[in-house]
Motif scaffolding. Structure first.
Motif, PDB file in Angstrom:
ATOM      1  N   ALA A 172      90.147  27.512 166.582  1.00 16.59           N
ATOM      2  CA  ALA A 172      88.840  28.161 166.722  1.00 16.59           C
ATOM      3  C   ALA A 172      88.344  28.135 168.161  1.00 16.59           C
ATOM      4  CB  ALA A 172      87.820  27.470 165.810  1.00 16.59           C
ATOM      5  N   ASP A 173      88.760  27.099 168.898  1.00 11.54           N
ATOM      6  CA  ASP A 173      88.311  26.962 170.289  1.00 11.54           C
ATOM      7  C   ASP A 173      89.372  27.430 171.281  1.00 11.54           C
ATOM      8  OD1 ASP A 173      90.194  25.006 169.857  1.00 11.54           O
ATOM      9  OD2 ASP A 173      89.126  23.460 170.991  1.00 11.54           O
ATOM     10  N   GLY A 174      90.370  28.212 170.804  1.00 10.38           N
ATOM     11  CA  GLY A 174      91.481  28.618 171.658  1.00 10.38           C
ATOM     12  C   GLY A 174      91.029  29.369 172.903  1.00 10.38           C
ATOM     13  N   ALA A 175      90.165  30.336 172.732  1.00  7.35           N
ATOM     14  CA  ALA A 175      89.701  31.137 173.867  1.00  7.35           C
ATOM     15  C   ALA A 175      88.905  30.292 174.851  1.00  7.35           C
ATOM     16  CB  ALA A 175      88.869  32.316 173.372  1.00  7.35           C
ATOM     17  N   ASP A 176      88.054  29.407 174.329  1.00 11.01           N
ATOM     18  CA  ASP A 176      87.267  28.531 175.213  1.00 11.01           C
ATOM     19  C   ASP A 176      88.175  27.592 176.004  1.00 11.01           C
ATOM     20  OD1 ASP A 176      84.922  29.652 174.355  1.00 11.01           O
ATOM     21  OD2 ASP A 176      84.529  28.114 172.827  1.00 11.01           O
ATOM     22  N   LEU A 177      89.219  27.084 175.358  1.00 13.79           N
ATOM     23  CA  LEU A 177      90.144  26.176 176.022  1.00 13.79           C
ATOM     24  C   LEU A 177      90.834  26.867 177.196  1.00 13.79           C
ATOM     25  CD1 LEU A 177      91.523  23.378 176.004  1.00 13.79           C
ATOM     26  CD2 LEU A 177      93.237  24.340 174.451  1.00 13.79           C
ATOM     27  N   VAL A 178      91.287  28.095 176.964  1.00 17.61           N
ATOM     28  CA  VAL A 178      91.950  28.858 178.018  1.00 17.61           C
ATOM     29  C   VAL A 178      90.993  29.104 179.180  1.00 17.61           C
ATOM     30  CG1 VAL A 178      92.983  31.100 178.591  1.00 17.61           C
ATOM     31  CG2 VAL A 178      93.603  29.947 176.454  1.00 17.61           C
ATOM     32  N   GLN A 179      89.737  29.411 178.851  1.00 19.38           N
ATOM     33  CA  GLN A 179      88.741  29.674 179.883  1.00 19.38           C
ATOM     34  C   GLN A 179      88.448  28.420 180.714  1.00 19.38           C
ATOM     35  OE1 GLN A 179      84.923  30.997 178.407  1.00 19.38           O
ATOM     36  NE2 GLN A 179      84.418  32.012 180.337  1.00 19.38           N
ATOM     37  N   LYS A 180      88.343  27.277 180.054  1.00 12.74           N
ATOM     38  CA  LYS A 180      88.062  26.025 180.762  1.00 12.74           C
ATOM     39  C   LYS A 180      89.212  25.663 181.702  1.00 12.74           C
ATOM     40  CE  LYS A 180      85.090  23.972 177.207  1.00 12.74           C
ATOM     41  NZ  LYS A 180      84.966  22.913 176.160  1.00 12.74           N
ATOM     42  N   ARG A 181      90.437  25.855 181.228  1.00 14.60           N
ATOM     43  CA  ARG A 181      91.590  25.570 182.084  1.00 14.60           C
ATOM     44  C   ARG A 181      91.565  26.473 183.321  1.00 14.60           C
ATOM     45  NH1 ARG A 181      96.365  25.653 177.490  1.00 14.60           N
ATOM     46  NH2 ARG A 181      95.985  23.591 176.566  1.00 14.60           N
ATOM     47  N   GLY A 182      91.294  27.736 183.113  1.00 20.98           N
ATOM     48  CA  GLY A 182      91.230  28.680 184.220  1.00 20.98           C
ATOM     49  C   GLY A 182      90.163  28.308 185.226  1.00 20.98           C
ATOM     50  N   ALA A 183      89.033  27.815 184.734  1.00 17.82           N
ATOM     51  CA  ALA A 183      87.936  27.411 185.624  1.00 17.82           C
ATOM     52  C   ALA A 183      88.360  26.227 186.494  1.00 17.82           C
ATOM     53  CB  ALA A 183      86.702  27.063 184.804  1.00 17.82           C
ATOM     54  N   ARG A 184      89.128  25.299 185.925  1.00 12.88           N
ATOM     55  CA  ARG A 184      89.588  24.147 186.713  1.00 12.88           C
ATOM     56  C   ARG A 184      90.552  24.586 187.810  1.00 12.88           C
ATOM     57  NH1 ARG A 184      91.047  18.759 183.455  1.00 12.88           N
ATOM     58  NH2 ARG A 184      91.059  18.068 185.643  1.00 12.88           N
ATOM     59  N   VAL A 185      91.415  25.537 187.480  1.00 15.18           N
ATOM     60  CA  VAL A 185      92.335  26.048 188.500  1.00 15.18           C
ATOM     61  C   VAL A 185      91.554  26.761 189.602  1.00 15.18           C
ATOM     62  CG1 VAL A 185      94.297  27.550 188.972  1.00 15.18           C
ATOM     63  CG2 VAL A 185      94.201  26.291 186.809  1.00 15.18           C
ATOM     64  N   ALA A 186      90.575  27.563 189.211  1.00 15.04           N
ATOM     65  CA  ALA A 186      89.772  28.297 190.194  1.00 15.04           C
ATOM     66  C   ALA A 186      89.040  27.343 191.133  1.00 15.04           C
ATOM     67  CB  ALA A 186      88.771  29.201 189.474  1.00 15.04           C
ATOM     68  N   GLU A 187      88.528  26.256 190.581  1.00 15.20           N
ATOM     69  CA  GLU A 187      87.819  25.271 191.399  1.00 15.20           C
ATOM     70  C   GLU A 187      88.764  24.625 192.411  1.00 15.20           C
ATOM     71  OE1 GLU A 187      85.377  21.049 190.760  1.00 15.20           O
ATOM     72  OE2 GLU A 187      85.935  22.280 189.033  1.00 15.20           O
ATOM     73  N   ALA A 188      89.951  24.229 191.951  1.00 11.10           N
ATOM     74  CA  ALA A 188      90.926  23.609 192.850  1.00 11.10           C
ATOM     75  C   ALA A 188      91.417  24.614 193.888  1.00 11.10           C
ATOM     76  CB  ALA A 188      92.103  23.062 192.044  1.00 11.10           C
ATOM     77  N   GLN A 189      91.586  25.842 193.464  1.00 13.17           N
ATOM     78  CA  GLN A 189      92.052  26.911 194.355  1.00 13.17           C
ATOM     79  C   GLN A 189      91.038  27.169 195.468  1.00 13.17           C
ATOM     80  OE1 GLN A 189      92.480  31.205 193.060  1.00 13.17           O
ATOM     81  NE2 GLN A 189      94.512  30.453 192.494  1.00 13.17           N
ATOM     82  N   ALA A 190      89.767  27.149 195.125  1.00 11.16           N
ATOM     83  CA  ALA A 190      88.719  27.385 196.121  1.00 11.16           C
ATOM     84  C   ALA A 190      88.733  26.303 197.197  1.00 11.16           C
ATOM     85  CB  ALA A 190      87.351  27.441 195.432  1.00 11.16           C
ATOM     86  N   VAL A 191      88.971  25.064 196.794  1.00 14.27           N
ATOM     87  CA  VAL A 191      89.039  23.956 197.753  1.00 14.27           C
ATOM     88  C   VAL A 191      90.189  24.182 198.730  1.00 14.27           C
ATOM     89  CG1 VAL A 191      89.506  21.493 197.994  1.00 14.27           C
ATOM     90  CG2 VAL A 191      87.976  22.298 196.184  1.00 14.27           C
ATOM     91  N   VAL A 192      91.342  24.583 198.203  1.00 15.79           N
ATOM     92  CA  VAL A 192      92.519  24.801 199.045  1.00 15.79           C
ATOM     93  C   VAL A 192      92.292  25.955 200.014  1.00 15.79           C
ATOM     94  CG1 VAL A 192      94.925  25.571 199.017  1.00 15.79           C
ATOM     95  CG2 VAL A 192      94.168  23.806 197.440  1.00 15.79           C
ATOM     96  N   ARG A 193      91.722  27.033 199.528  1.00 17.70           N
ATOM     97  CA  ARG A 193      91.504  28.193 200.394  1.00 17.70           C
ATOM     98  C   ARG A 193      90.496  27.890 201.490  1.00 17.70           C
ATOM     99  NH1 ARG A 193      91.701  32.946 195.723  1.00 17.70           N
ATOM    100  NH2 ARG A 193      93.985  32.944 195.560  1.00 17.70           N
ATOM    101  N   LYS A 194      89.473  27.124 201.174  1.00 14.64           N
ATOM    102  CA  LYS A 194      88.488  26.748 202.185  1.00 14.64           C
ATOM    103  C   LYS A 194      89.148  25.870 203.249  1.00 14.64           C
ATOM    104  CE  LYS A 194      83.901  24.586 202.642  1.00 14.64           C
ATOM    105  NZ  LYS A 194      84.257  23.506 203.575  1.00 14.64           N
TER     106      LYS A 194
END
Length: 583
Positions: A359-381
């Motif tokens: 039931a939470d499959g879509a939310d789980l995928v979204q949360k994982r993506g958000a963590r990658v985006a956060e880490a990615q932003a740190v690296v790019r900066k």
């Protein structure tokens, strides 16, 4: 194509290459295959295959290596008997470590004693020539006569392109090459002798892996050579998107686009992931342990102690005992023998099915993506800040070189880049096209990187593109004659020679040793610096017909020089060499 029927033994060799669509014969001339060269030139009119003339056996084999890695197809290199094989043995080994499907064919003096010329045909002949390289090819053969050659070549081709791919070796007896045929030799339908189908992997193991990926808090895939098959790159993207999986591209061929939202290369997510899937990683220890370049042994783990580690690769069916290119055994919770090109779609289908039931499959995928985006932003900066600090330095920084080259190349189609100056390439260039890079220079054979880049550029030329190569100065001095082949055959290649004045990277070992032993560091120039006299790299390139400039040491003059070299390369379809003084 060949006109008429084969008349000589060597004509049959050409017919077999044509049956497999071999486009080029990367050749360093040898009298023991004079029959074969005549057949290529006169029987086949130097078409299918076309001779690519090289000035050294290492160059011929390495260009074939680069071409094979980009096209994914088997290539052919022709070398002279014993001495040519010995000259080219380093590049054969590099092809072995690099999993390149190169068919190395050498002549050998006649096995029939009465046919041998005095002296040369004796000292250039071995009883079984394949013994010279058998420990680092997948298979070798020395066919007895012309009638034996078709099956020999079919097995060689089949072995070379079967995963894990690698080089093979055939010794061609000069005697039967030069025999006139008394009866026709049938050329088999090679489609009936295709390679075996690829390995899927244990269904239960793939199912368990899919469950782990679907149910993990933060799953991560670490890739090594998935992109050796360009069609596997979009499949990996699809898997990552299906479950919000972070992906680290470990180098080599492009495995995952650096423009993608789930690209975790350079981030700290490897140490945070609870499930790590290694895919086609040659030496897991190198990826999973944090250690310095110079100390021997040891290293700290980069992954969580409670992380589940799974290894998907085919290397365990590839191991030979002679060299230790397979690396150290590393503990995994599960190792799956599978071709990742087949395993990835299966994992995608199963992951989707499992997440679809949550039931939470879509939310789980979204949360994982958000963590990658956060880490990615740190690296790019961080990368942007570091890049800014590197601009304008003297000597020119690797970062500025990578950026200046990208400013000129971006927007151009179908380039293939080799090398990775200071690790900046993926941080600066937009790399989202499968096959756009073969990766950084390999350590298996110093001197192979320039000719491999030329081979890659030849493959790119067929698609209307060109090659770009970042090449160390010490590496360049091993095979500067590769420049001539690119100029002679109009292979468009933009080459940056990273000139730091010597074997400075290797010199780090001497500095480290002196420090460990508390000895003087005052003579670190010995056997390291390439000075007194300083070699004129641009003059070496111009002497072989290339466009060349340098040494370039003013950062303000770097990009204009690249623009001039790029224009010359494109307008004249040639090789352009820039000698750049780097840090």
């Amino acid at each position: 194509m060949a006109a008429g029927k084969a008349e000589w033994g060597s004509d049959v060799i050409v017919e077999m290459m044509q049956a497999y669509g071999i486009e080029y014969a990367f050749t360093n001339l040898g009298g023991t295959f004079r029959g074969l060269l005549d057949s290529i030139v006169n029987f086949a009119d130097n078409r299918a295959p076309e001779v690519i003339e090289c000035l050294h056996e290492d160059v011929a084999i390495s260009i074939a290596h680069g071409y094979a890695k980009v096209t994914g197809k088997a290539s052919v290199a022709l070398v002279h008997n014993v001495v040519g094989t010995l000259h080219g043995s380093m590049s054969i080994y590099d092809s072995y470590v690099g999993n390149a499907p190169v068919i190395v064919m050498s002549g050998t003096g006649p096995m029939s004693l009465p046919l041998r010329r005095p002296s040369l045909d004796w000292i250039h002949t071995a009883l079984v020539q394949g013994n010279l390289v058998r420990d680092y090819v997948k298979w070798d053969d020395q066919p007895y006569d012309t009638a034996s050659f078709p099956e020999s070549f079919m097995r060689a081709h089949r072995t070379a392109v079967t995963e894990p791919k690698g080089p093979v070796y055939i010794a061609l007896d000069a005697g039967w090459q030069e025999e006139q045929l008394t009866s026709p030799i049938d050329i088999p339908d090679v489609r009936k002798f295709a390679p075996p189908t690829r390995l899927q992997g244990d269904p239960a193991a793939l199912r368990r892996t899919a469950e782990l990926l679907a149910n993990a808090e933060l799953p991560l895939i670490y890739t090594g050579r998935v992109g050796r098959n360009p069609e596997s790159v979009p499949l990996l993207v699809e898997l990552a998107e299906a479950a919000g999986i972070a992906v680290i591209d470990g180098g080599g061929p492009l495995n995952f686009p650096n423009t993608h939202a789930l690209d975790a290369t350079g981030t700290d997510l490897l140490g945070k992931a609870d499930v790590v899937i290694m895919m086609d990683v040659d030496e897991p220890e190198q990826a999973l342990l944090e250690r310095g370049r110079y100390p021997r042994g040891g290293g700290l783990s980069r992954v969580r102690s409670d992380a589940t580690l799974i290894n998907v690769r085919l290397d365990d069916i590839w191991i030979r005992s002679t060299t230790l290119d397979f690396g150290r055994l590393y503990p995994f919770d599960m190792t799956i023998a599978a071709d990742t090109g087949l395993a990835i779609p299966e994992l995608t289908a199963q992951v989707r099915a499992i997440l679809g039931q949550r039931a939470d499959g879509a939310d789980l995928v979204q949360k994982r993506g958000a963590r990658v985006a956060e880490a990615q932003a740190v690296v790019r900066k961080r990368s942007a800040e570091e890049l800014q600090k590197e601009m304008g330095k003297r000597p020119i920084s690797h970062a500025q070189l990578a950026q200046a080259a990208w400013n000129v190349v971006k927007g151009e189609p179908n380039w293939v880049v080799s090398g990775n100056p200071g690790g900046w390439l993926r941080r600066v260039w937009e790399m989202d096209r499968p096959g756009c890079t073969g990766g950084g220079g390999g350590a298996a054979a110093v001197g192979s990187n320039l000719p491999k880049a030329i081979g890659a550029a030849l493959a790119a030329k067929q698609q209307g593109g060109f090659g770009v190569d970042f090449n160390g100065d010490g590496d360049f001095f091993y095979v500067p004659e590769a420049v001539w082949t690119a100029a002679h055959h109009h292979i468009p290649t933009l080459v940056f020679v990273l000139n730091n004045g010597g074997y400075i990277g290797e010199g780090g070992h001497q500095l480290y040793t002196a420090q460990q032993r508390e000895r003087s560091k005052d003579r670190l120039d010995v056997a390291i610096e390439i000075k007194n006299p300083t070699i004129d790299i641009a003059a070496m390139a111009r002497a072989q017909g290339a466009y060349a400039e340098g040494p370039i040491d003013d950062p303000d003059q770097l990009e204009p020089a690249i623009q001039r070299a790029f224009k010359a390369m494109k307008d004249e379809s040639t090789i352009a060499v820039l000698d750049v003084r780097v840090e």
